[in-house]
Design an enzyme around this catalytic site. Sequence first.
Site, PDB file in Angstrom:
ATOM      1  N   ASN A  42      47.515   0.356 146.849  1.00  0.00           N
ATOM      2  CA  ASN A  42      47.836  -0.900 146.981  1.00  0.00           C
ATOM      3  C   ASN A  42      46.513  -1.703 146.595  1.00  0.00           C
ATOM      4  O   ASN A  42      45.746  -1.538 147.250  1.00  0.00           O
ATOM      5  CB  ASN A  42      48.363  -1.288 148.305  1.00  0.00           C
ATOM      6  CG  ASN A  42      49.914  -0.893 148.519  1.00  0.00           C
ATOM      7  OD1 ASN A  42      50.546  -1.026 147.427  1.00  0.00           O
ATOM      8  ND2 ASN A  42      50.049  -0.361 149.393  1.00  0.00           N
ATOM      9  N   ARG A  76      45.141  -4.390 147.238  1.00  0.00           N
ATOM     10  CA  ARG A  76      45.125  -5.893 147.872  1.00  0.00           C
ATOM     11  C   ARG A  76      44.967  -5.484 149.276  1.00  0.00           C
ATOM     12  O   ARG A  76      44.912  -4.187 149.677  1.00  0.00           O
ATOM     13  CB  ARG A  76      46.574  -6.498 147.674  1.00  0.00           C
ATOM     14  CG  ARG A  76      47.678  -5.677 148.068  1.00  0.00           C
ATOM     15  CD  ARG A  76      49.190  -6.277 148.157  1.00  0.00           C
ATOM     16  NE  ARG A  76      50.168  -5.468 148.432  1.00  0.00           N
ATOM     17  CZ  ARG A  76      50.588  -4.874 149.582  1.00  0.00           C
ATOM     18  NH1 ARG A  76      49.850  -5.131 150.783  1.00  0.00           N
ATOM     19  NH2 ARG A  76      51.643  -4.073 149.532  1.00  0.00           N
TER      20      ARG A  76
END
Length: 450
Positions: free
Chosen positions: A289, A291
């Site tokens: 991910n 983020r």
Amino acid sequence: MFNKILIANRGEIALRVLRACKELGIETVAVHSTADANAMHVRLADESVCIGPPPARDSYLNIPSLLAACEITGADAVHPGYGFLSENARFADILSAHNITFIGPTAEHIRIMGDKIEAKATAKRLGIPVVPGSDGAVTTDEDAHRIAADIGYPVLVKAAAGGGGRGMRVALNEEEMSMALSSARSEAKNAFGDDSVYIEKYLLKPRHIEVQVLGDGQGNAIHLGERDCSLQRRHQKVWEEALSPALNQESRDKIGKIVADAMAELNYAGVGTIEFLYEDGEFYFIEMNTRLQVEHPVTEMITGIDLVNEQIKVASGAALQIRQSDVTFNGHAIECRINAENPATFAPSPGKISYWHPPGGLGVRVDSGVYQGYNIPPHYDSLIGKLIVHGRTRVECMMRLRRCLDEFVVDGIQSTIPLFRHLVDNQDIANGMYDIHWLEKWLATEPFEA
């Protein structure tokens, strides 16, 4: 450093980013749909801009409206939070074309890690252990059956694009393979517009372990330990803790170094999370991910490092000032996701909060954008807050969590607080003996009254 940051999100994460900006002396711009006009982050920001009606596609996912808000307010950077456009490479490219900084990794890295097949190939090239499976998308049923036979049943058929458990089917044997392929492709096409699927070995009782990384895009990267996110329902995380009760220091150091070295080689910039399945002492990469994660506070609690602060500094061009030797792990932290849902059926429960009393005290953090009298709109994710508790040991942390759950009052709507009151008293949870299937099995066999 930036002069003004537009926060392209809502709810608790928008407020979390806003607080970090204020502590760095950076002006903030809140954007909101008409449904969020009275949201807390809108009230506290230096400026606010309405970007559209309630549906996310017309507001928080509306790139032209967000770009216009940047132009109107003079924002020189955008923090996307998580969800919405946080992993949208096109959005990052458009901002760059308008000389606005996207606070996150490069668009190229978002694209690489957003395609699960490419991400797996990249991880393998960087020396990160991966789950046995197909090297790429499988194009025919014949190839799928052959690959499944080679790696051995059971296998998992997964969508190449997207996530959240959609486009994912298990085939326990050859007879189930054709149906799994057809079903996964159909769901992937409907959810992501792409019916490409690939095949992986299905692990029977794995834990979900993720490693937090931080890089500056200048060849420097560190890891901040792992989080155990194994308590899940329908592939959605419910309870996260750090450090994992399943790992020892040797395995922690080993996988952490592998991941940090890989991110340094990739020249990764910003925060990111490498997610693994862990079984029988082995790690298997599943995705990255690119983020900030919902569960980032548990890492902050045990390291004392402000991840959003570091995100902003790195995005501004600063080199990473934290070395791996500076990172120490202090105690234990647990996060419970408080959702506006029926705790037994998980049906959404939007509406007005008539009474709100969050817990407090030493080692307690509540990240939430709601308040007494706030009306929870029905248009978005049901997360209304996160209860994060820290203790010197896991036992102390659990005791503190139990006290906090008893103290936490939310009236006017239903919430998942009663679910966590049951979980914190469960012996398996107390012993740290659970895997990614544990919660769904427990819910099926031991239903409780909300």
